[in-house]
Write a protein that holds these residues in place. Structure first.
Motif, PDB file in Angstrom:
ATOM      1  N   GLY A 143       0.814  -1.201   0.000  1.00 45.99           N
ATOM      2  CA  GLY A 143       0.000   0.000   0.000  1.00 45.99           C
ATOM      3  C   GLY A 143       0.848   1.252   0.000  1.00 45.99           C
ATOM      4  N   ASP A 144       0.173   2.384  -0.216  1.00 42.74           N
ATOM      5  CA  ASP A 144       0.804   3.696  -0.055  1.00 42.74           C
ATOM      6  C   ASP A 144       0.820   4.010   1.438  1.00 42.74           C
ATOM      7  OD1 ASP A 144       1.458   4.658  -2.704  1.00 42.74           O
ATOM      8  OD2 ASP A 144      -0.691   4.736  -3.108  1.00 42.74           O
ATOM      9  N   LEU A 145       1.633   3.262   2.177  1.00 47.33           N
ATOM     10  CA  LEU A 145       1.539   3.261   3.635  1.00 47.33           C
ATOM     11  C   LEU A 145       1.748   4.638   4.258  1.00 47.33           C
ATOM     12  CD1 LEU A 145       3.446  -0.056   4.470  1.00 47.33           C
ATOM     13  CD2 LEU A 145       0.983   0.351   4.578  1.00 47.33           C
ATOM     14  N   ALA A 146       2.841   5.304   3.903  1.00 45.14           N
ATOM     15  CA  ALA A 146       3.139   6.586   4.551  1.00 45.14           C
ATOM     16  C   ALA A 146       2.085   7.644   4.230  1.00 45.14           C
ATOM     17  CB  ALA A 146       4.538   7.051   4.177  1.00 45.14           C
ATOM     18  N   PRO A 147       1.774   7.893   2.960  1.00 44.43           N
ATOM     19  CA  PRO A 147       0.767   8.931   2.687  1.00 44.43           C
ATOM     20  C   PRO A 147      -0.604   8.610   3.269  1.00 44.43           C
ATOM     21  CG  PRO A 147       1.508   7.890   0.637  1.00 44.43           C
ATOM     22  CD  PRO A 147       2.404   7.413   1.717  1.00 44.43           C
ATOM     23  N   LEU A 148      -1.028   7.348   3.153  1.00 43.51           N
ATOM     24  CA  LEU A 148      -2.345   7.002   3.679  1.00 43.51           C
ATOM     25  C   LEU A 148      -2.381   7.040   5.206  1.00 43.51           C
ATOM     26  CD1 LEU A 148      -3.391   4.147   1.226  1.00 43.51           C
ATOM     27  CD2 LEU A 148      -4.396   6.423   1.403  1.00 43.51           C
TER      28      LEU A 148
END
Length: 493
Positions: A143-148
Motif C-alpha cells: 500500500g501507499d503506507l506513509a501517505p495514507l
C-alpha cells in the motif's frame, strides 16, 4: 448527489466530486454489505482466530500474536508509526481524491470496517476537509503506507488538514465542521492505509489534466502550422486510415477541422514539397500520446473501484485471506507509460518552437520573431526555456517501476514505486504546459506576420482569447510574466 453503489464509480464521477464539489454518499445496499462484512470480523475475533493485521503485528512482525485487549492500541500504533511522509504536501485536489478513493475501496465490503468509518471519509469529502499528506515516502506496495497514514491520522483527530483555505490542526477543522474524530477498532487502521490510493489519486488528476492538455496542444500546433505555412495534404484522411491507429486518425481529423478555412496553409509544391516531421507527423506523434492516455484511463478506471487492502474478508465463505492487492504495479506501469506521452507532447512542441524562431527554418519570419532583430532578442530565450523543460522531462521519464528496493526485512521484497511514477507524470505535465504556452506565444507572433485575418476561424478565436492574456511582442520585455500568465490560463480554461 453521487451514490456509491455496487456498480462502482466512473472517472467522470470522480472528476465531478473532486474538481467540481459534487456531494457523495453510500447507497443502502452498500451499507448493508459493509455491516455484514464487519460482523464476520468481530465473530472471528471472538473465536480468537489468527488473522494478519487484526490480531498480529505488521510486515516482518506478522508472526507476533497480539492479545485481544491490545487490538485497538495496535491500530493506533500502526497509524502513528507509519506516518513518516516527507516533502511538500499533495495538492488539495489530490488529497480530496485520496480520501474519496479510500472510501470507495472500503465500501466494497471486503475490508472488515464499520459503516461509520466509510461515512467519516465521505463527510470529509463533502465538508471540504482535506488531510495534509506529504508527497514523498511511499514505495507503492504494501500500500501507499506513509501517505495514507497521514490521511488516517486525521480520522482519529490527529495531524493537519486544509479547511476553508487554511492549514490547521485536524481537531480544529472537525470542531468547525461539527464532526468528531473516530476511535479505530480492530482491522480499521490497517484497512485505511493498505492500498494504492495515493498513486491512483495523483494518476487520476494527471489523467484529467493530460486529456485537456493534449487537446490544447493540437489547437496550438494548428496555429503554429499556419505560422509556418504548413502543407495540409499530410493530414488527408486517406493517409491515416491506411495505417489504422484510431488515435492518429482522430488527431488528423481534428487538425483538418481546426484548419479547414485557413488561408495560411499550403498545398504540396506551393511553398515546399514536404514539411519537417514536427509539422507533418503531428497526428502520428500526438496520436501515440493519446494511446498512453487511453491506457492510463483504462487502468485508473479499474483501480478506482478496486479492493486493494490486506487481508481481505470474504463474508459468505467466512474466509480471511492475506494477498497482495495493495501492490501498485498496474498503476506504476500505467503512469510510466503516460510519462512517455507527456514527454513526447513537449518534445514535439519544442521542435516547432525552434522552427518558429530559427531564421534558417521559419520560412521568412523575423529572426527569433524579434520586432527589431539584433537590438532586441525577441523570443530567443523562450526557446531555451522550452528546451530546458523538455530536457528535465526526459530525466523524469525514467521508469520508476523498475526501481524496486526491498523493505520490512525483505518480507516486502518487491515494490512498485507507483507513487513516484504518478508524481513524476504530474510534474512532467506542469513542465509540458509551460512548453506549449511558449509555443502559443511564438505561434501568435508568427501568424501576426502574415495577417490574423488570414487565420482559420477556430485558431483565430484561440488567438483572440490568448491575446487578452499576453500582448503582442512589440519590444523586448520580461517574458517570464507572459509564460506564467499563459500557463495559468491554459490550466484554468
Amino acid at each position: 448527489m453521487i451514490y456509491l453503489s455496487e456498480h462502482g464509480i466512473t472517472l467522470e464521477e470522480v472528476k465531478k466530486i473532486v474538481l467540481h464539489g459534487e456531494k457523495v454518499t453510500l447507497s443502502g445496499e452498500v451499507k448493508t454489505r459493509i455491516h455484514a462484512n464487519r460482523q464476520i470480523v468481530e465473530e472471528l475475533i471472538d473465536k480468537e482466530q489468527t488473522m494478519y493485521g487484526i490480531n498480529t503485528g505488521f510486515g516482518k512482525f506478522s508472526d507476533v500474536i497480539i492479545p485481544s485487549k491490545d487490538l485497538t492500541t495496535l491500530q493506533l500504533n500502526l497509524i502513528r508509526s507509519h506516518a513518516c511522509g516527507v516533502g511538500e504536501p499533495f495538492s488539495e485536489h489530490v488529497s480530496r481524491a485520496m480520501v474519496l478513493l479510500r472510501a470507495i475501496a472500503l465500501s466494497k465490503g471486503y475490508s472488515g470496517v464499520r459503516v461509520r468509518l466509510v461515512e467519516q471519509l465521505l463527510d470529509y469529502v463533502n465538508a471540504g476537509i482535506h488531510p495534509v499528506i506529504p508527497e514523498q515516502g511511499s514505495l507503492g506496495a504494501s500500500g501507499d503506507l506513509a501517505p495514507l497514514s497521514h490521511l488516517a491520522l486525521t480520522v482519529i483527530g490527529e495531524g493537519e488538514v486544509f479547511y476553508k483555505g487554511k492549514r490547521m490542526p485536524t481537531i480544529e477543522a472537525l470542531a468547525q465542521a461539527q464532526l468528531t474524530p473516530l476511535r479505530l477498532e480492530a482491522k480499521e487502521g490497517l484497512a485505511l492505509i493498505n492500498g494504492t490510493q495515493a498513486m491512483t489519486a495523483v494518476g487520476a488528476i494527471a489523467f484529467f489534466e493530460m486529456e485537456k492538455l493534449l487537446y490544447q496542444s493540437e489547437q496550438i500546433a494548428a496555429m503554429t502550422f499556419e505560422g509556418l505555412r504548413g502543407i495540409i495534404d499530410a493530414f488527408d484522411e486517406a493517409v491515416h486510415v491506411v495505417r489504422g491507429h484510431e488515435e492518429q486518425i482522430g488527431v488528423a481529423r481534428r487538425m483538418r477541422e481546426l484548419l479547414k478555412d485557413s488561408l495560411l496553409i499550403t498545398k504540396q509544391g506551393e511553398v515546399r514539397v514536404q514539411d519537417a516531421y514536427s509539422l507533418r507527423c503531428i497526428p502520428q506523434v500526438l496520436g501515440a500520446s493519446w494511446q498512453t492516455v487511453h491506457y492510463a484511463k483504462e487502468k485508473l478506471q479499474t483501480e478506482i473501484n478496486a479492493v486493494t487492502d490486506n487481508p481481505l474478508i470474504f463474508s459468505e465463505a467466512e474466509k480471511v485471506i492475506s494477498g497482495g492487492n495493495f501492490h501498485g504495479q498496474p498503476i506504476a506501469f500505467a503512469m510510466d507509460f503516460l510519462k512517455l506521452g507527456v514527454a513526447e507532447t513537449a518534445n514535439l512542441s519544442e521542435r516547432r518552437i525552434e522552427r518558429l524562431v530559427n531564421p534558417q527554418l521559419n520560412n521568412g519570419l523575423p529572426p527569433f520573431l524579434s520586432p527589431n532583430p539584433g537590438l532586441e532578442s525577441g523570443a530567443m530565450i523562450l526557446q531555451y526555456t522550452a528546451a530546458s523543460l523538455v530536457s528535465e522531462n526526459k530525466t523524469l521519464a525514467h521508469p520508476a517501476s523498475v526501481d524496486s528496493i526491498p523493505s520490512s526485512a525483505n518480507q516486502e521484497d518487491h515494490v512498485s514505486m507507483g507513487t513516484i511514477a504518478a508524481r513524476h507524470a504530474y510534474m512532467m505535465l506542469q513542465n509540458t504546459r509551460m512548453v506549449i504556452a511558449i509555443e502559443l506565444i511564438c505561434a501568435m507572433q508568427a501568424v501576426e506576420h502574415y495577417g490574423v485575418d488570414q487565420m482559420a476561424s477556430q485558431t483565430r478565436e484561440l488567438y483572440k482569447q490568448a491575446r487578452e492574456v499576453v500582448p503582442s511582442i512589440e519590444r523586448d520585455r520580461i517574458f517570464h510574466t507572459d509564460i506564467e500568465k499563459l500557463t495559468t490560463w491554459l490550466k484554468e480554461n
